[in-house]
Design an enzyme around this catalytic site. Structure first.
Site, PDB file in Angstrom:
ATOM      1  N   HIS A 145       0.298 -10.072  -5.851  1.00 24.39           N
ATOM      2  CA  HIS A 145      -0.353  -9.066  -4.998  1.00 24.39           C
ATOM      3  C   HIS A 145      -0.780  -7.832  -5.800  1.00 24.39           C
ATOM      4  CE1 HIS A 145       0.679 -11.213  -1.284  1.00 24.39           C
ATOM      5  NE2 HIS A 145       1.864 -11.427  -1.829  1.00 24.39           N
ATOM      6  N   TYR A 190      11.867  -8.149  -3.231  1.00 27.49           N
ATOM      7  CA  TYR A 190      10.881  -7.081  -3.046  1.00 27.49           C
ATOM      8  C   TYR A 190      11.435  -5.710  -3.445  1.00 27.49           C
ATOM      9  CZ  TYR A 190       7.111  -9.850  -1.054  1.00 27.49           C
ATOM     10  OH  TYR A 190       6.069 -10.735  -0.906  1.00 27.49           O
ATOM     11  N   ASN A 215       1.100 -12.311   5.391  1.00 28.48           N
ATOM     12  CA  ASN A 215      -0.034 -12.884   4.687  1.00 28.48           C
ATOM     13  C   ASN A 215      -1.114 -13.209   5.707  1.00 28.48           C
ATOM     14  OD1 ASN A 215       0.838 -12.874   1.960  1.00 28.48           O
ATOM     15  ND2 ASN A 215       2.059 -14.709   2.304  1.00 28.48           N
TER      16      ASN A 215
END
Length: 542
Positions: free
Chosen positions: A111, A395, A185
């Protein structure tokens, strides 16, 4: 921040020293400390001044160094005479070069290529409050500030944002009870359901370690060996894989979460955001042309739409199952490769969100934005989806690496409600570091704790020992690919076959090509034979 307490502490210490030595008046330096204690200042006046200056026009400001010292000429450098060497004492030059050397932070490993904007989420129905105690859903009509970042998954930061690739669709809601991140997404499923596969899968979508080129053999070697990826592969190589910008695509949570009420009752939920602009996609030819002519097409389209007041919006839906319904549901509710069809689990509207504000500074507000599925407020909980469980760690870990341990102090990531805990110090503390409060659970100055409305004792129970688990491909994994194939129009089928044939036709290994075609044939014989013919034609034309 006030410094009065620091000066007062010095006064107390000094007074004790003087009285223990004699009963005479304090010496002159002690009196000076007392007089200095009359002066206090706000340490955060400086950052506030810089925030105010950030929105001023250049014509209203005077050029300075990083320390605020006016400097006469940014292009000039100190040197010994007209032809002599540079002087090390030229702090402006040294500061400029040193800062320039450090302008780039690590890009996201996935990303990396993205853009975004700010706006608000508005609760439009009372549906969500029936299932969740989350404060953000309790008042219909209330607006919650949000930041949204769209991205491609595999490309580097400078790659084309129109490339064939899934799109990231991350939403940061600044609720009154903390940050809630929806890390979506633009597809309802993903390529994997076993988290240990993720790094290796991404390696195959990046660059060959020897040639540093994208490698079709690597790409298809993985996918043809992991058939659970089929549905996502087919979506990716349909025209859905090249959306027309960011405004014309939907978003899905993919993962299953839990909605929890104050009494401890809970439901499984999948979340989706459907574009109010209508779904629009590019053909492969259009996307390829744009990638060469305007690789920033999606970024430009979003920014210019907001600038002209054409604010994009999405409608947010929940799909909800009780734990009992999940036990007998046709798909494993924890399988990230399976979609919940609206015909099986109805869409229930919970709100809408709008993007109304472009960033003033892309790096500060979008590049530094840090989203994580572990940022969940009370009333939301993760399910046992193993890929989601891995993301809960991965993350925040990448944010600590990329932005630093105090990444949540960066304004775009900072909650709008007070933060009070025992986390202190670390690199780049940019707020008050929680002041003088105890950095441990103190009995002298006890912090308040939010009561847990329900017991976790019987909330979720597991039975069984630790095992090393890897999912196995079964006939069930070919059902959604067939549903998708049958849902396509003749034109969409033609585009899917053409897109696959051209890409697989660049694979050198006949074994890999045949293995992938065999998977398509198992989905539908006509589909497989059409791809096989297209690949043969692509190879012959090469």
């Amino acid at each position: 921040m006030k410094f009065a307490h620091l000066a007062q502490g010095l006064v107390v210490a000094q007074s004790t020293l003087v009285l223990s030595a004699s009963a005479l008046s304090p010496p002159p330096f002690a009196r000076a400390i007392r007089r200095a204690a009359d002066f206090t200042f706000d340490l955060f006046q400086g950052p506030q001044v810089q925030d105010d200056a950030a929105v001023e026009a250049a014509t209203d400001l005077t050029y300075t160094t990083g320390g605020g010292i006016p400097h006469p000429q940014p292009y000039a450098a100190l040197r010994a005479g007209d032809n002599g060497p540079l002087l090390l004492q030229d702090f402006h030059l040294i500061e400029s070069l040193a800062h320039f050397d450090r302008e780039r932070i690590p890009e996201r490993v996935v990303h990396a290529r993205g853009s975004g904007a700010h706006g608000y989420f508005q609760t439009t129905t009372d549906v969500a409050k029936k299932y969740s105690a989350a404060d953000v859903f309790q008042r219909v009509g209330e607006k919650t500030p949000i930041t949204v970042r769209f991205s491609t998954v595999g490309g580097e930061k400078g790659s084309a944002d129109v490339a064939r690739d899934p799109r990231g669709f991350a939403i940061k809601l600044r609720t009154k009870k903390g940050i809630l991140d929806w890390v979506f997404n633009n597809t309802p499923v993903f390529f994997i359901r076993d988290p240990a596969k993720f790094p290796n899968f991404i390696h195959t979508q990046k660059r060959n370690p020897q040639t540093n080129l994208k490698d079709h053999d690597m790409f298809w070697d993985y996918l043809s060996s992991n058939a659970e990826s089929l549905y996502q592969v087919m979506r990716l190589f349909s025209d859905l894989g090249t959306p027309d910008g960011f405004r014309h695509m939907n978003g899905w949570s993919g993962h299953t979460y839990k909605l929890v009420q104050d009494d401890g009752s809970w439901h499984y939920v999948k979340i989706s955001a459907y574009t109010d602009q209508g779904v629009k996609n590019h053909t492969n030819a259009e996307a390829t042309k744009l990638a060469g002519e305007n690789p920033d097409y999606s970024t430009q389209d979003l920014f210019q739409a907001i600038e002209r007041g054409d604010y994009p919006s999405w409608t947010v839906y929940f799909q909800v199952l009780t734990p009992k319904e999940a036990e007998t549901f046709k798909w494993n509710v924890l399988d990230l490769t399976k979609e919940w069809g609206p015909e099986d689990v109805p869409l229930q509207e919970v709100g809408k969100f709008y993007l109304t504000q472009n960033p003033e500074n892309h790096f500060a507000e979008i590049e530094q934005a840090a989203f994580s599925p572990s940022h969940l407020v009370a009333g939301f909980e993760p399910s046992e989806d193993p890929v989601l469980q891995a993301r809960l760690f991965a993350y925040p870990d990448t944010h600590r690496y990329r932005l630093g341990v105090n990444y949540q102090q960066i304004p775009v990531n900072c909650p709008f409600n007070p933060v009070a805990n025992f986390q202190r110090d670390g690199a780049m503390v940019v707020d008050g570091n929680q002041g003088a409060r105890p950095n441990y659970p103190s009995t002298q100055e006890p912090i308040n704790f939010s009561p847990r409305p329900h017991s976790d004792g019987n909330h979720t129970e597991w039975v069984g020992g630790a095992i090393r688990y890897l999912s196995q491909v079964t006939d069930v994994d070919f059902k959604w690919p067939l549903i998708f194939w049958n849902s396509l129009s003749d034109t969409d089928k033609e585009h899917l076959v053409e897109n696959l044939s051209g890409h697989i036709g660049d694979v050198k290994s006949e074994t890999i090509r045949n293995r992938q075609i065999d998977l398509f044939t198992k989905v539908d014989p006509d589909f497989g034979s059409r791809v096989a013919a297209g690949v043969a034609a692509a190879i012959a034309a090469a």
